[in-house]
Design an enzyme around this catalytic site. Structure first.
Site, short mmCIF file in Angstrom:
data_model
loop_
_atom_site.label_atom_id
_atom_site.label_comp_id
_atom_site.label_asym_id
_atom_site.label_seq_id
_atom_site.Cartn_x
_atom_site.Cartn_y
_atom_site.Cartn_z
N LYS A 46 4.64 0.86 8.92
CA LYS A 46 4.72 2.14 8.23
C LYS A 46 4.05 3.25 9.04
O LYS A 46 4.53 4.38 9.09
CB LYS A 46 4.06 2.04 6.86
CG LYS A 46 4.97 1.41 5.82
CD LYS A 46 4.26 1.29 4.48
CE LYS A 46 3.34 0.11 4.47
NZ LYS A 46 2.60 -0.10 3.24
N ARG A 58 5.02 -12.62 9.68
CA ARG A 58 5.69 -11.32 9.55
C ARG A 58 7.07 -11.42 10.13
O ARG A 58 7.30 -12.15 11.10
CB ARG A 58 4.96 -10.27 10.38
CG ARG A 58 3.80 -9.63 9.74
CD ARG A 58 3.26 -8.58 10.71
NE ARG A 58 3.54 -7.26 10.19
CZ ARG A 58 2.87 -6.72 9.18
NH1 ARG A 58 1.90 -7.39 8.58
NH2 ARG A 58 3.14 -5.51 8.76
N GLU A 70 0.88 -1.16 0.00
CA GLU A 70 0.00 0.00 0.00
C GLU A 70 0.92 1.22 0.00
O GLU A 70 1.80 1.32 0.86
CB GLU A 70 -0.87 -0.02 1.26
CG GLU A 70 -1.85 1.13 1.25
CD GLU A 70 -2.75 1.19 2.48
OE1 GLU A 70 -2.74 0.25 3.29
OE2 GLU A 70 -3.44 2.22 2.61
P1 ATP Z 1 2.81 -1.86 7.55
O1 ATP Z 1 2.09 -2.19 8.80
O2 ATP Z 1 4.24 -1.61 7.74
O3 ATP Z 1 2.13 -0.80 6.75
P2 ATP Z 1 1.58 -3.65 5.81
O4 ATP Z 1 1.49 -5.12 5.85
O5 ATP Z 1 0.35 -2.88 6.03
O6 ATP Z 1 2.74 -3.21 6.73
P3 ATP Z 1 1.74 -3.44 3.01
O7 ATP Z 1 2.16 -2.29 2.19
O8 ATP Z 1 0.30 -3.82 2.99
O9 ATP Z 1 2.21 -3.16 4.46
O10 ATP Z 1 2.64 -4.71 2.71
C1 ATP Z 1 3.02 -5.20 1.45
C2 ATP Z 1 3.40 -6.62 1.59
O11 ATP Z 1 4.49 -6.77 2.49
C3 ATP Z 1 2.26 -7.44 2.18
O12 ATP Z 1 2.13 -8.64 1.46
C4 ATP Z 1 2.67 -7.68 3.60
O13 ATP Z 1 2.11 -8.85 4.09
C5 ATP Z 1 4.19 -7.70 3.50
N1 ATP Z 1 4.80 -7.28 4.77
C6 ATP Z 1 4.60 -6.14 5.44
N2 ATP Z 1 5.29 -6.11 6.59
C7 ATP Z 1 5.96 -7.29 6.66
C8 ATP Z 1 6.84 -7.88 7.60
N3 ATP Z 1 7.18 -7.24 8.73
N4 ATP Z 1 7.34 -9.09 7.33
C9 ATP Z 1 7.01 -9.72 6.19
N5 ATP Z 1 6.19 -9.23 5.26
C10 ATP Z 1 5.66 -8.03 5.48
MG MG Z 2 -1.32 -2.47 5.13
#
Ligand code: ATP
Ligand code: MG
Length: 553
Positions: free
Chosen positions: A267, A257, A33
């Site tokens: 983020k 994760r 995102e």
């Molecule tokens: P954040 O909470 O940092 O915004 P998010 O999962 O909402 O993380 P996204 O932009 O939706 O962020 O993530 C893109 C991809 O990266 C998704 O498939 C998510 O599952 C993966 N991802 C995000 N954070 C991690 C992590 N700490 N370890 C492994 N994969 C991750």
């Molecule tokens: Mg997200």
């Protein structure tokens, strides 16, 4: 790179699928995102998704999951593309969930026509109160049995902007008593009069994550849609929508994760650190973002190596940041150019070296890589060494300089300390030494044995540099697991700025160079560095000092 390892559970699944002929090739996607910069956790997802299609026939798309207009920005899109490329991966297609808004809208109409979606006018409080609990079934909203015609009419009017934000939502009509709470008539569209970074003001209704993600996978014929464990309960809805809409059957797989200690990987939390000026920006070298790590001096190889070593798992666990540091040390040891830089100097006068004269000595740029050749070092009567490489009253087995002792100056001569010069306050201000002319490194015929080798710089030609030394951003392993706000646990000493005196060859440093300052650590130029005011970041120390430090405390 890490040694050969056994297949992870996703590779096992994929090999089986390919063997059975379920797929001829696989399609994965990395779906960020665009609401912030990527962090080290994302790197793990990137390496996994792109790694699978490097190993097996198929390709990986970069898909921006941009269905939430309020938090998303083009700046983030650009930084994400840049970071994925920098990590060394190439996507097949650059895609945006927002490009599917028309298709998703059609899908919603289809669900309504199937009697599987309805417009609900309830407030969010009313909906919550009817949702039930994990042990109690929910109750139907009074709008649940609206006719298809009425639903179609209202949904079109929602789209046409006739209603304010929050006035109505579109819900899937599944089962208010389902044991999976997410299946109790989830919201799939909401009204939001907001400008979108790509579609502008075309839409005032936006699909929810669950109605966009799986459908986007399906539109793109993604075979293996890999996400993190928190989406396990969403899988049922993912499958339900694909089944009812009769679209390409993508499948969702989940892995744990990756979280690293002494930092935060979210983020949203990182954005707070940026907005509240706890750090200088997304690329502050203390940040666990890809851009922060890059500025700090991490290499793509070291991050990929780290992701490969931690592998993937089905259960959450905290990864020790020391492993990341181990990976960068491994790589930098191979590629870093060696330099001598003295941080807290004391002057050494070599009393038997002729005044006004000097010479050029030769030294290896990187003993690990002979192809990097040699460079010259200026040597003369006055040099600088580290203040703490001298002790007036040393303990036993002190191999550095002390009154009467001998040490080797790296790539130069053996010297002996003859006299300690003090100021009125009794502090040591200068050391008078003599050198052994026949002890030159490489052609030493002095027969003198010494146990200590010190780094040094030539006093008159050394150039002052600024060095930024970084430590853990947080004082505790998991700041989000502590009482109160996570920001209370920031480490107040995570940045220390020190001055150093570097050998003049450092003047030619450029951004891509990696350095080992002998006996100090690994460094790179910072983006704020200027030709006449060089600034270096310490990427990592030479040894894992943190673990030792912790034991002492
Ligand atoms: P954040 O909470 O940092 O915004 P998010 O999962 O909402 O993380 P996204 O932009 O939706 O962020 O993530 C893109 C991809 O990266 C998704 O498939 C998510 O599952 C993966 N991802 C995000 N954070 C991690 C992590 N700490 N370890 C492994 N994969 C991750
Ligand atoms: Mg997200």
């Amino acid at each position: 790179m890490a040694e050969e390892r056994s297949l992870n559970f996703l590779e096992e699944i994929i090999e089986k699928h390919l063997e059975e002929g379920k797929y001829q090739h696989i399609v994965t996607r990395f779906p960020p995102e665009p609401n912030g910069y990527l962090h080290i956790g994302h790197a793990s997802s990137i390496c996994l998704n792109f790694g699978l299609t490097k190993k097996y026939p198929g390709y990986t798309n970069l898909r921006f999951d941009d269905t939430n207009p309020v938090t998303e920005e083009t700046e983030y899109v650009e930084s994400i593309k840049n970071d994925v490329k920098w990590l060394g991966f190439e996507w097949k297609h650059e895609l945006y969930a927002s490009d599917y808004f028309d298709t998703l809208y059609e899908y919603a109409i289809k669900l309504i026509n199937l009697g599987l979606a309805y417009v609900d006018d309830s407030t969010s409080e009313e909906m919550a109160s009817l949702k039930g609990t994990p042990t109690e079934p929910g109750k139907p909203s009074k709008y649940r049995d609206r006719s298809i015609e009425e639903n179609l009419d209202l949904f079109v009017r929602m789209k046409n902007g006739e209603f304010p934000d929050g006035a109505r939502v579109l819900r899937a009509k599944i089962d208010m008593a389902h044991i999976n709470m997410l299946m109790r008539d989830p919201i799939i569209y909401r009204i939001k009069h907001a400008h979108h970074h790509r579609t502008g003001d075309k839409w005032c209704i936006y699909p929810m994550y669950d109605f966009a993600h799986g459908q986007s996978d399906s539109i793109e014929n993604v075979t293996h849609s890999i996400c993190t464990l928190e989406f396990v309960p969403h899988r049922e809805l993912y499958d339900w929508l694909i089944e009812k809409l009769e679209i390409y059957p993508s499948h969702q797989y989940e892995f744990a994760r990756r979280n690293i200690n002494y930092t935060v990987t979210s983020k949203r939390k990182l954005l707070q650190l940026v907005n509240e000026n706890h750090v200088s920006g997304w690329d502050d070298p203390r940040m666990p973002t890809i851009s922060g790590l890059r500025r700090r001096g991490y290499t793509p190889d070291s991050i990929r190596d780290f992701c490969e070593r931690i592998g993937i798992a089905k259960r959450e666990n905290m990864i020790d940041v020391s492993l990341l540091e181990f990976c960068i040390r491994e790589h930098l040891n191979k590629i870093a150019l060696r330099k001598m830089v003295v941080f807290d100097p004391i002057k050494v006068v070599i009393t038997n070296y002729p005044e006004g004269e000097g010479e050029l000595l030769s030294t290896e740029n990187n003993p690990e890589d002979p192809s990097t050749g040699h460079r010259d070092l200026q040597f003369s009567r006055e040099i600088l060494i580290e203040k703490d490489d001298f002790m007036e009253n040393p303990p036993k087995k002190y191999f550095r300089l002390s009154p009467g002792s001998k040490v080797r100056l790296k790539s130069a001569y053996i010297i002996q300390c003859d006299e300690v010069v003090k100021n009125e306050a009794g502090e040591v201000v200068e050391l008078h030494c003599s050198y052994f002319a026949n002890s030159k490194s490489g052609e030493d015929v002095s027969g003198i044995k010494v146990q200590g080798t010190l780094h040094w710089v030539n006093a008159s030609s050394a150039i002052p540099v600024e060095v930024r030394e970084y430590d853990r951003l947080f004082r505790v392993e998991d700041p989000t697991d502590e009482a109160g706000d996570f920001k209370e646990y920031l480490n107040p000493d995570s940045l220390k700025v020190v001055k150093g005196y570097a050998e003049p060859s450092i003047k030619h440093a450029n951004a891509a160079d990696r350095f080992q300052f002998l006996r100090k650590g690994y460094y790179c130029l910072d983006t704020e560095s200027k030709e006449d005011a060089l600034v270096f970041n310490r990427t990592v120390t030479l040894k894992d000092g943190w673990a030792k430090e912790q034991k002492k405390n």
